[in-house]
Design an enzyme around this catalytic site. Structure first.
Site, short mmCIF file in Angstrom:
data_model
loop_
_atom_site.label_atom_id
_atom_site.label_comp_id
_atom_site.label_asym_id
_atom_site.label_seq_id
_atom_site.Cartn_x
_atom_site.Cartn_y
_atom_site.Cartn_z
N LYS A 287 1.23 6.29 8.29
CA LYS A 287 0.31 6.67 7.23
C LYS A 287 -1.06 6.03 7.42
O LYS A 287 -2.07 6.55 6.93
CB LYS A 287 0.87 6.28 5.87
N TRP B 142 0.81 -1.22 0.00
CA TRP B 142 0.00 0.00 0.00
C TRP B 142 0.84 1.28 0.00
O TRP B 142 0.31 2.37 0.04
CB TRP B 142 -0.90 0.03 1.24
N ASP B 143 2.17 1.16 0.00
CA ASP B 143 3.07 2.31 0.15
C ASP B 143 2.86 2.97 1.50
O ASP B 143 2.83 4.19 1.62
CB ASP B 143 2.86 3.32 -0.97
N TYR B 144 2.75 2.16 2.55
CA TYR B 144 2.59 2.66 3.91
C TYR B 144 3.95 2.76 4.59
O TYR B 144 4.20 2.15 5.64
CB TYR B 144 1.63 1.77 4.70
N ASP B 145 4.85 3.54 3.99
CA ASP B 145 6.15 3.82 4.60
C ASP B 145 5.97 4.38 6.01
O ASP B 145 4.97 5.05 6.31
CB ASP B 145 6.90 4.90 3.80
#
Length: 654
Positions: free
Chosen positions: A361, A333-336
């Site tokens: 995030k 999910w691109d939850y850096d």
């Protein structure tokens, strides 16, 4: 920060005694006794972003006026390049010895008089602006030696460290701005050597005589990105002390068994592009790691993927992992972990426990024991939706804090200023896969909340030790993610014109191309959001009570004259907040280009002024000669389309 290469509109005690004394190459003026510095990006090395200053307070904040304005001349450098499309002035200045130190998007460094705004020196690392950079920013510089080292070695030349957008670590003499010849090669260390095409967008952490630096890289173009190593260098010589790869590469490494697949060894990224916090007394640095490459398809790296999307405590003296806590399993999910871990005291059973607060995030906030990584507030593994994409295996559970409130857009609700607009938004939501938070990417297209720009982003959190409030600005914007089989990309886009607007990530080495969009429409009328407001807020969480103390809209992004309720709808925001003993929270960040002060106790707006350019940066404050100043970088954000500039503005009481 990690962005798709094709960007759109939306595309932050001494450990070792000195091995030898260094001659002083220049002297800074001694700090007056009635002055209070801001020596680290977050004031303290643990990132609380709290100032004990109270000269500016609720009784007089409305009297603030511009003390001085400094211009860097940055925009002149962009002419003839595409830099304006990617540039963002996100720096937070430091104040030490009566001097402000900061960097510009092109990694130029300035030293200016903190009382007058007059330039003392500047340094240009001569970054080549026509190279392929996914973004152009620098959030600040670092000062060495730290106050703890100063107490034991007063005859050491003071240095400014800047880690550049083109992958160099440079040591400058704080008094003159000249590179320190004895550091690395003529004052510089090449961070790309042996690694590849990396950048650095955040200032390094300083722990005693050790400089710890992460990296940033464009993402979603291929599976086998550069390794996201974190490295430590000797502050005196530039010699490499240790290097740590978030992805375990060898059998026996912690978490190795959580990475599965025949090609998993080629996985890259999981890098730390945000701020690293330091606890010198405990010999620890706290690393916020990110998604492995690529962000939205994990079929080549199945499993939990420990080390990525984690907060990792590392011994600053050795580089050995003390503990790690993963905030997202198998990130697709691109939850850096985009925000700086905040080191703060936490009361538990009547005792003060050293803690680290982690804002994410996803909007979740984790409170961990700083020494062990064990959650101090309950966290449970909850079942999450399975992936429908062939080759993908979403992890079946995710960690969820059960005591603290979840921030950001946790549930999508269609919105529009008219019934017709709302109906269009609802139709779009109905066309997408949506099963709440952690809905995996799909071939049909998935709605993701809070989304990759949602929750707590790089602007991060601040903590008021007097009230016990953890305060953060929040984004509330859903993303739309669609995976397209590589061989069908041209045909799919041809038959779906909406995909033409979406960002494209080729994800080479995987079967799918990713198309990323957001829940808004764009027309000659401007941007029209499609999920319910507020779209940006400022929120305060009471850690001891485990509740949301208050949450208020932050800024606006639609014309208040046309939409009278726009000020209640908030704005997307990038940049952070600070809190002071004067009972105030200072923040810019919103797209409307204003700088604001809110009452810490209840979030009520106390002061706002327009900036000469948009303020996508975190402010800071200091006292010099008995006068308190509040400073913000106002230079705008190319990817967000806000007004660009080259200003640093200081405010004080008349």
């Amino acid at each position: 920060m990690k962005f798709l290469q094709k960007t759109g509109l939306f595309v932050l005690l001494v450990l070792l005694l000195l091995s030898r004394p260094m001659p002083v190459s220049g002297q800074l003026t001694s700090q007056p006794s009635n002055s209070v510095e801001w020596p680290n990006y977050g004031n303290d090395a643990g990132g609380m972003r709290f100032s004990p200053l109270k000269q500016i307070n609720m009784a007089n904040v409305k009297q603030l006026t511009v003390a001085w304005t400094f211009r860097t001349g940055e925009l002149e450098l962009y002419k003839g390049t595409y830099a304006e499309e990617k540039a963002a002035f996100e720096a937070t200045p430091l104040m030490v010895d009566g001097t402000l130190f900061f960097s510009t998007p092109t990694s130029r460094v300035f030293a200016i008089d903190a009382a007058t705004g007059q330039k003392k020196w500047d340094y240009d690392p001569d970054v080549y602006l026509r190279q392929d950079l996914s973004e152009l920013t620098s959030r600040g510089v670092s000062f060495w030696p730290t106050p703890q080292v100063k107490a034991t070695a007063s005859n050491v030349a003071k240095r400014i460290f800047v880690a550049t957008i083109d992958g160099r670590l440079i040591a400058l003499d704080a008094a003159t701005g000249k590179p320190v010849a004895t550091f690395g090669k003529a004052g510089s260390v090449d961070l790309r050597q042996g690694i590849g095409n990396i950048s650095v967008t955040s200032p390094p952490a300083v722990v005693g005589n050790t400089i710890v630096v992460g990296s940033s890289m464009g993402d979603n173009q291929r599976f086998n990105y550069e390794r996201g190593v974190v490295r430590a260098y000797d502050a005196l010589t530039g010699a490499l002390r240790w290097s740590w790869d978030p992805i375990p590469r060898t059998k026996g490494d912690a978490g190795f068994e959580t990475w599965k697949g025949p090609n998993v060894g080629q996985t890259g990224a999981a890098n730390a592009w945000s701020l690293i916090s330091a606890d010198a007394e405990r010999d620890l640095v706290f690393i916020p790691t990110t998604s492995p490459s690529p962000d939205y398809y994990g079929g080549e790296r199945l499993g939990k993927n420990l080390g990525a999307n984690s907060i990792v405590a590392i011994r600053a003296s050795t580089g050995k992992v003390a503990w790690q806590f993963q905030t997202v399993h198998h990130d697709i999910w691109d939850y850096d972990n985009a925000s700086q871990p905040v080191l703060l005291p936490f009361m538990q059973n009547g005792k003060t426990v050293p803690a680290v607060a982690v804002g994410t995030k996803t909007g979740y906030i984790f409170i961990l024991n700083r020494e062990t990584g064990v959650p101090l507030l309950p966290v449970e593994e909850r079942p999450m939706p399975a992936s429908t994409v062939p080759g993908e295996e979403a992890f079946p559970t995710q960690p969820v804090p059960t005591t603290l409130p979840a921030l950001g857009l946790q549930k999508a609700e269609a919105w529009g200023p008219t019934p017709a607009d709302k109906a269009v938004a609802q139709q779009r939501i109905d066309s997408l896969e949506y099963k709440g938070i952690f809905t995996p990417p799909s071939l049909r297209g998935s709605l993701m909340t809070p989304g990759n720009v949602g929750g707590v982003h790089w602007g991060g959190m601040c903590y008021d030790p007097e009230s016990g409030l953890l305060i953060t600005n929040v984004n509330r914007m859903a993303a739309v993610i669609r995976l397209v089989p590589r061989e069908k990309l041209a045909e799919t886009v041809k038959n779906d014109q909406a995909l033409l607007r979406a960002e494209t990530g080729m994800q080479s080495g995987t079967p799918y191309v990713v198309k990323r969009d957001y829940m808004f429409t764009k027309s000659d009328k401007g941007i029209m959001m499609q999920t319910a407001p507020p779209w940006g807020t400022l929120a305060a969480v009471n850690l001891q009570k485990g509740k949301l103390e208050w949450e208020v809209p932050l800024g606006y992004m639609m014309d208040p004259e046309k939409y009278p309720q726009a000020r209640q709808w908030g704005s997307l925001n990038f940049g952070g907040a600070i809190v002071t003993a004067g009972g105030l929270v200072f923040v810019a960040a919103s797209l409307d280009g204003h700088f604001r002060a809110f009452k810490t106790q209840d979030g009520s707006l106390q002061w706002e002024v327009p900036l000469p350019a948009s303020g996508q940066a975190t402010p800071m404050t200091y006292q010099l000669n008995g006068q308190q100043y509040v400073v913000i970088a106002a230079g705008g954000h190319g990817k967000l389309g806000t007004k660009l500039g080259d200003y640093v503005v200081a405010y004080r009481l008349p």
